[in-house]
Write an enzyme that holds these catalytic residues in place. Structure first.
Site, PDB file in Angstrom:
ATOM      1  N   LYS A   1       0.823  -1.215   0.000  1.00 40.29           N
ATOM      2  CA  LYS A   1       0.000   0.000   0.000  1.00 40.29           C
ATOM      3  C   LYS A   1       0.857   1.264   0.000  1.00 40.29           C
ATOM      4  O   LYS A   1       2.086   1.185   0.036  1.00 40.29           O
ATOM      5  CB  LYS A   1      -0.972  -0.049   1.184  1.00 40.29           C
TER       6      LYS A   1
HETATM    7  C1  LIG Z   1      -5.547  -4.240   0.930  1.00 41.10           C
HETATM    8  C2  LIG Z   1      -7.006  -4.008   0.990  1.00 41.10           C
HETATM    9  C3  LIG Z   1      -7.762  -4.282   2.141  1.00 41.10           C
HETATM   10  C4  LIG Z   1      -7.215  -5.050   3.303  1.00 41.10           C
HETATM   11  O1  LIG Z   1      -6.116  -4.467   3.898  1.00 41.10           O
HETATM   12  P1  LIG Z   1      -5.278  -5.313   4.978  1.00 41.10           P
HETATM   13  O2  LIG Z   1      -4.507  -4.248   5.706  1.00 41.10           O
HETATM   14  O3  LIG Z   1      -4.404  -6.249   4.215  1.00 41.10           O
HETATM   15  O4  LIG Z   1      -6.234  -6.019   5.852  1.00 41.10           O
HETATM   16  C5  LIG Z   1      -9.080  -3.895   2.182  1.00 41.10           C
HETATM   17  N1  LIG Z   1      -9.668  -3.295   1.120  1.00 41.10           N
HETATM   18  C6  LIG Z   1      -8.991  -3.046  -0.006  1.00 41.10           C
HETATM   19  C7  LIG Z   1      -9.696  -2.358  -1.122  1.00 41.10           C
HETATM   20  C8  LIG Z   1      -7.645  -3.409  -0.118  1.00 41.10           C
HETATM   21  O5  LIG Z   1      -6.982  -3.194  -1.269  1.00 41.10           O
END
Ligand SMILES: *Cc1c(COP(=O)(O)O)cnc(C)c1O
Length: 383
Positions: A185
């Site tokens: 991210k």
């Molecule tokens: C990555 C992601 C999540 C989950 O994030 P985590 O921190 O891995 O639990 C939720 N929603 C979207 C759209 C994502 O891309």
């Protein structure tokens, strides 16, 4: 063959390493002073008087935010099929049901015009997802929610920092906004997430539920005036707290969030400038004056492309370049398809974009040479 260029990599510098070392030396490995500081820094970053509650993933954050918003068994929660399964699975954790609404044909975001017709007497909330870091139409989402008395929990996993009409996501009149610091991210702590809210009831409930339903977190327990052994359990909570190791990464990553966004935005603009003549549709842009977080650069192959999307990804891999697909829509995934009896054509825009979408490498660790290499490969296949 050239070295393999991965689809994504985190950008961890000496500052992050030093901050983690500091935690290791201090002996605070679990939730402690760094988690608290990361929360304070994050709240200050978002601004507008929000509180921030650090958790160990966005999935955890979405779960406790929905729980805090009062979502219960048999409730319905409206969201998009064009997302990661986490967005919808947390609704099932609460024995409630996601109701999918198709996306707009161009932005990949939930279509506000289609939300109202999905509302029933059981609908309790909407989860908009700011896909790739481009804001949903928050004015319309909030207006619909207010008109029908629905809660709004924003999935902002891609949206740090994203603005809508000049204001940062996280500052709108939703019940909570949830960020992800998963390794790919826009800022990364490996695993981690943050719930942001201005609603005191939501923040208090999230603080309790992220740590076993205990009425104070570990930090308070060891620093308040009450006897250190004393605590009260008020609910069967979860083990969702963020470690100080992860928070150390977060503190330093957050300081770079603006610079990371600027670089991602420059790289996206470069891609745009060299792909315009190919049989592709370029990613949607933020309106003039607004910030797109550019978590993802999603190119769409047009029907004139000489190869299929699947073949394109194979050919890129043969050239040593990792690509990905965001996302396989939930309504064609076995669990969601079979549980809710969904057909591919139920969400034609999601299906159409999925069949053509490919995410190209886009991360701040990429060099100019890496970027040019991607461009050359794409042009070679599609030109
Ligand atoms: C990555 C992601 C999540 C989950 O994030 P985590 O921190 O891995 O639990 C939720 N929603 C979207 C759209 C994502 O891309």
């Amino acid at each position: 063959m050239n070295d393999f260029l991965p689809f994504a990599l985190p950008d961890i510098g000496e500052e992050e390493i030093a901050e983690v070392m500091d935690s290791l030396r201090s002996g605070w490995l679990t939730t402690g002073p760094k988690a608290k500081r990361f929360e304070q820094d994050f709240a200050a970053f978002v601004g507008d008087g929000v509180e921030a509650i650090a958790v160990n993933s966005a999935t955890a954050g979405l779960h406790i935010a929905l729980e805090a918003a009062g979502i219960k068994e048999s409730d319905e929660v409206i969201t998009t099929p064009y997302t990661f399964t986490a967005t919808a699975e947390v609704v099932r954790y609460l024995n409630a049901h996601p109701v999918f609404v198709d996306i707009e044909p161009d932005t990949f975001n939930i279509d506000p015009a289609k939300i109202e017709s999905a509302i029933t007497s059981r609908t309790k909330a909407i989860i908009p997802v700011h896909f790739a870091g481009l804001a949903c139409d928050m004015d319309r989402v909030i207006k619909i929610a207010q008109k029908h008395g629905l809660k709004v929990v924003e999935d902002a996993a891609h949206a740090l920092p994203t603005t809508y009409k000049g204001k940062l996501i996280g500052t709108f009149d939703s019940d909570a906004t949830v960020y992800s610091f998963y390794v790919t991210k826009t800022i990364a702590t490996g695993e981690g997430g943050m719930v942001v809210t201005r609603n005191k009831k939501v923040s208090e409930r999230c603080r309790v539920m992220r740590l076993h339903g205990i009425d104070r977190d570990v930090f308070n327990r060891y620093s308040s005036k009450k006897p250190s052994w004393h605590y009260e359990i008020i609910a069967p909570g979860f083990k969702y707290n963020m470690t100080d190791i992860a928070a150390s990464l977060g503190i330093q990553q957050l300081k770079k969030a603006r610079a990371f966004q600027k670089r991602r935005s420059e790289m996206s603009a470069y891609y745009d400038s060299v792909f315009g003549d190919l049989p592709v549709v370029l990613p949607p842009k933020a309106p003039e004056g607004d910030i797109h977080a550019w978590h993802l650069y999603v190119l769409r192959l047009s029907d004139k492309a000489p190869v299929s999307r699947d073949r394109f990804i194979e050919m890129m891999a043969e050239k040593g370049i990792g690509c990905s697909v965001h996302f396989i829509p939930l309504h064609i995934q076995p669990y969601w398809r079979d549980t809710y009896n969904l057909k591919p054509q139920d969400f034609p825009n999601a299906l159409h974009l999925f069949e053509r979408a490919v995410s190209l490498p886009l991360y701040t660790k990429m060099s100019e040479k890496d970027l040019k290499r991607v461009v050359e490969a794409v042009r070679n296949i599609l030109g």
